[in-house]
Design an enzyme around this catalytic site. Structure first.
Site, short mmCIF file in Angstrom:
data_model
loop_
_atom_site.label_atom_id
_atom_site.label_comp_id
_atom_site.label_asym_id
_atom_site.label_seq_id
_atom_site.Cartn_x
_atom_site.Cartn_y
_atom_site.Cartn_z
N TYR A 109 -9.66 -8.51 -3.97
CA TYR A 109 -8.49 -8.08 -4.74
C TYR A 109 -8.20 -9.00 -5.91
O TYR A 109 -7.51 -8.63 -6.85
CB TYR A 109 -7.26 -8.05 -3.83
CG TYR A 109 -7.18 -6.85 -2.93
CD1 TYR A 109 -6.17 -5.91 -3.08
CD2 TYR A 109 -8.11 -6.64 -1.93
CE1 TYR A 109 -6.10 -4.79 -2.25
CE2 TYR A 109 -8.06 -5.54 -1.10
CZ TYR A 109 -7.05 -4.62 -1.26
OH TYR A 109 -6.98 -3.53 -0.44
N ARG B 54 -1.69 -3.07 -6.64
CA ARG B 54 -1.79 -4.07 -5.57
C ARG B 54 -2.81 -5.15 -5.96
O ARG B 54 -2.59 -6.33 -5.72
CB ARG B 54 -2.19 -3.36 -4.28
CG ARG B 54 -2.32 -4.22 -3.04
CD ARG B 54 -2.45 -3.30 -1.83
NE ARG B 54 -3.20 -3.88 -0.73
CZ ARG B 54 -2.68 -4.66 0.22
NH1 ARG B 54 -1.40 -4.96 0.18
NH2 ARG B 54 -3.43 -5.13 1.20
N LYS C 86 -1.40 -2.05 8.18
CA LYS C 86 -2.52 -1.42 8.89
C LYS C 86 -2.64 -1.96 10.31
O LYS C 86 -2.37 -3.12 10.57
CB LYS C 86 -3.84 -1.71 8.14
CG LYS C 86 -4.10 -0.83 6.94
CD LYS C 86 -5.48 -1.13 6.39
CE LYS C 86 -5.86 -0.17 5.27
NZ LYS C 86 -7.22 -0.46 4.75
N HIS D 125 -3.25 1.78 -5.99
CA HIS D 125 -3.85 0.61 -5.36
C HIS D 125 -4.24 -0.46 -6.37
O HIS D 125 -4.30 -1.64 -6.04
CB HIS D 125 -5.08 1.03 -4.55
CG HIS D 125 -5.33 0.16 -3.35
ND1 HIS D 125 -4.50 0.17 -2.25
CD2 HIS D 125 -6.30 -0.74 -3.09
CE1 HIS D 125 -4.95 -0.70 -1.36
NE2 HIS D 125 -6.04 -1.27 -1.84
N ARG E 162 0.85 -1.18 0.00
CA ARG E 162 0.00 0.00 0.00
C ARG E 162 0.89 1.25 0.00
O ARG E 162 2.07 1.18 0.33
CB ARG E 162 -0.89 0.03 1.25
CG ARG E 162 -1.76 -1.19 1.48
CD ARG E 162 -2.49 -1.06 2.80
NE ARG E 162 -3.43 -2.15 3.07
CZ ARG E 162 -3.16 -3.22 3.80
NH1 ARG E 162 -1.94 -3.36 4.34
NH2 ARG E 162 -4.06 -4.15 4.01
N HIS F 97 -3.86 -9.21 4.85
CA HIS F 97 -5.28 -9.21 5.19
C HIS F 97 -5.55 -10.18 6.34
O HIS F 97 -5.05 -11.30 6.33
CB HIS F 97 -6.13 -9.64 3.99
CG HIS F 97 -6.17 -8.64 2.89
ND1 HIS F 97 -6.39 -8.98 1.57
CD2 HIS F 97 -6.02 -7.29 2.91
CE1 HIS F 97 -6.37 -7.90 0.82
NE2 HIS F 97 -6.15 -6.84 1.61
#
Length: 291
Positions: free
Chosen positions: A256, A224, A162, A221, A135, A247
């Site tokens: 994705y 990705r 994240k 993005h 990211r 994730h």
């Protein structure tokens, strides 16, 4: 009064070890809510918050994000016994339509890479997104100490993802050959023109401007998304792709991974191979039945 209660809430988040970006977004949203209400935050009623939410002129996913910040604040205030009732308890949370994967096509990725050769730092960001699945925020946080060469031309990179969740991703020899140009730098390796560390929003803005400038309707993005889709096309296990993307929920990874018609066609072909055996058996049965 509002400044004090907001600061108290942010202090609580800090003690909870919340990410700096989360605290910054929470403070910004509460500041905007305070300006809208024009009264103490702790005096807000459900009707006040309903009017605030209806005043938002952003997409549904942004309404959901803003509302989540407000709900979290009032849940904290209620749990801390600062208010007797939680006015955000029944705040409407928009239903978000299921997102679909949007990987950048290989031809367009190649064009974006060629066109970025004049700016090696930008070129490096595109490689890290498209070939390592990073990211924008993760790219901005890469420090020299996060990169561990494997002695065989490639490297392993500790990615700060994240929610403070770290993971290790593979950097191929081809990508590490380009990244090696930054290994002389101390601390964060990507810098702005003034020498200060790069920040995630700037990475996103520069990459988006680059795409727009060469006529491509993509963002960083989508590279990705390409990373995840291409790995699955090569036969990678989706749980390995999940780990590479960072994730926690496999359902997120599925967003994705674009459905590949070619990959799906091969599976369908394999499924129907049994028909050849069945046809052979039918022919053999008919021959045996002939006088």
């Amino acid at each position: 009064m509002n400044d004090q209660i907001i600061s108290k809430h942010i202090s609580y988040l800090n003690r909870r070890n919340a990410q700096p970006t989360t605290m910054n977004h929470r403070r910004g949203q509460l500041d905007r809510l305070s300006a809208f209400l024009d009264k103490p935050l702790l005096s807000a009623t459900p009707e006040n918050l309903d009017r605030w939410q209806q005043s938002l002129r952003v997409c549904a996913s942004s309404v959901q994000t803003y509302s989540s910040h407000v709900r979290a604040f009032y849940e904290w205030a209620h749990d801390s016994e600062l208010i007797a009732e939680n006015p955000a308890k029944n705040l409407v949370m928009p239903k978000i339509a299921r997102r679909v994967p949007r990987p950048i096509p290989e031809r367009d990725l190649e064009l974006a890479l060629i066109a970025s050769r004049h700016d090696h730092q930008l070129f490096m960001w595109l490689l890290l997104a498209g070939y390592c699945g990073l990211r924008a925020a993760e790219i901005a946080r890469i420090a020299r100490g996060d990169v561990r060469p494997d002695g065989e031309g490639g490297a392993f990179l500790t990615v700060h993802g994240k929610g403070g969740s770290d993971r290790v991703v593979r950097v191929s020899p081809e990508v590490f050959k380009e990244l090696d140009a930054y290994m002389h730098r101390q601390g964060l390796i990507f810098r702005r023109a003034n020498g200060k560390p790069m920040i995630p929003n700037v990475v996103t803005q520069i990459a988006s401007a680059h795409m727009k400038g060469i006529g491509l309707p993509y963002t960083l993005h989508t590279l990705r998304h390409r990373f995840a889709t291409s790995l699955c096309d090569l036969g990678a296990d989706i749980r390995d792709v999940q780990a590479a993307l960072g994730h926690t929920d496999l359902a997120t990874t599925s967003i994705y991974v674009a459905h590949s018609v070619r990959r799906g066609a091969k599976d369908v072909d394999r499924l129907s191979k049994g028909l050849r055996t069945l046809k052979g058996r039918q022919q053999a049965s008919r021959k045996r039945a002939e006088p």
